[in-house]
Design an enzyme around this catalytic site. Sequence first.
Site, PDB file in Angstrom:
ATOM      1  N   ALA A  89       0.841  -1.224   0.033  1.00 39.18           N
ATOM      2  CA  ALA A  89       0.114   0.048   0.028  1.00 39.18           C
ATOM      3  C   ALA A  89       0.971   1.309  -0.090  1.00 39.18           C
ATOM      4  O   ALA A  89       2.001   1.222   0.503  1.00 39.18           O
ATOM      5  CB  ALA A  89      -0.964   0.205   1.082  1.00 39.18           C
ATOM      6  N   GLY A 134       0.799  -5.725   0.585  1.00 39.67           N
ATOM      7  CA  GLY A 134      -0.082  -5.796  -0.593  1.00 39.67           C
ATOM      8  C   GLY A 134       0.568  -6.398  -1.765  1.00 39.67           C
ATOM      9  O   GLY A 134      -0.065  -7.104  -2.625  1.00 39.67           O
ATOM     10  N   GLU A 137       0.430  -9.979  -1.434  1.00 42.47           N
ATOM     11  CA  GLU A 137      -0.993 -10.425  -1.480  1.00 42.47           C
ATOM     12  C   GLU A 137      -1.123 -10.417  -3.035  1.00 42.47           C
ATOM     13  O   GLU A 137      -2.189 -11.368  -3.445  1.00 42.47           O
ATOM     14  CB  GLU A 137      -1.676  -9.603  -0.750  1.00 42.47           C
ATOM     15  CG  GLU A 137      -1.533  -9.742   0.747  1.00 42.47           C
ATOM     16  CD  GLU A 137      -2.303  -8.795   1.775  1.00 42.47           C
ATOM     17  OE1 GLU A 137      -3.277  -9.305   2.387  1.00 42.47           O
ATOM     18  OE2 GLU A 137      -2.179  -7.722   1.407  1.00 42.47           O
ATOM     19  N   GLU A 157       2.370  -6.194   7.904  1.00 36.79           N
ATOM     20  CA  GLU A 157       1.393  -5.315   8.150  1.00 36.79           C
ATOM     21  C   GLU A 157       1.253  -5.012   9.743  1.00 36.79           C
ATOM     22  O   GLU A 157       0.894  -3.608  10.318  1.00 36.79           O
ATOM     23  CB  GLU A 157      -0.082  -5.700   7.599  1.00 36.79           C
ATOM     24  CG  GLU A 157      -0.054  -5.383   5.942  1.00 36.79           C
ATOM     25  CD  GLU A 157       0.290  -6.655   5.240  1.00 36.79           C
ATOM     26  OE1 GLU A 157      -0.109  -6.598   4.089  1.00 36.79           O
ATOM     27  OE2 GLU A 157       1.052  -7.224   5.733  1.00 36.79           O
TER      28      GLU A 157
END
Length: 283
Positions: A89, A134, A137, A157
């Site tokens: 992110a 992310g 991910e 995270e």
Amino acid sequence: MDGVDDGVGGAGNGTGEGAQERFGEWVAVRRAPDGHVAELVLDRPKAMNAVSTEMARCIGEACAALAADRRVRAVVLTSTHERAFCVGADLKERNSFTDADLARQRPYARAAYTGVLELPMPTVAAVHGFALGGGFELALSCDLIVADPTAVVGLPEVSVGVIPGGGGTQLLPRRVGAARAAELIFTARRVEAAEARELGLVDHLAAEGEDRAEALALARRIAANSPVGLRAAKRALRTGWGMELRAGLEVEDAAWRTVAFSGDRAEGVAAFNERRAPRWPGE
């Protein structure tokens, strides 16, 4: 979405070399000349592909376009940055967010990750450098991950006060088991390529700088097969995972029925008996 024809990395120049189209400034889709293999390209090099609200929106739009394209049989998720696949992110953007801003962003973020996860055709991530948060991910949302020795993966995270929110808490244990996933998520540690391969965080190790080439080669091998069969097999694998065996076999049977009476099945049997390469109708 803006059409682009730049001749880069298989993009077209009007001579049958394939085509590229852009989704906003930072996301592109490149297609092979026959359209069967497509690249979903993360192209925000100045930010190491950090996923901002706008980039998330564009990833979602690109995935929607790919999902609707019946010519595409396999997708490779790649990065244009030399030292990063995706660092997750965009925390610089989020630093200015109010709680309301973060809530408004969430649907776009979810659409990006689920867009990759729910692509109906097989997907391969080509990972080098950092694939964190992310970014990892997005790779986990693919069916297979090819990495080179520079790859560093992880879900850090909790070290910044959140949790993996792009599927990491669900996808990682499906790869490596609940206890291993818990250790990796709770410690927020980064894992280098060799250990990542050993733990099953990635599936193939390519030579340095060859992750994209190997991923594309793998995608081409996949795309040589029946497009109807590939989508049905992926649907059965994804839907049946974690089900009780009897329920999973029902999922498999339903997927089998979608291919058993298809043109692809008829062509596959005919090609086998005639000792020739199949010409898949894709229906």
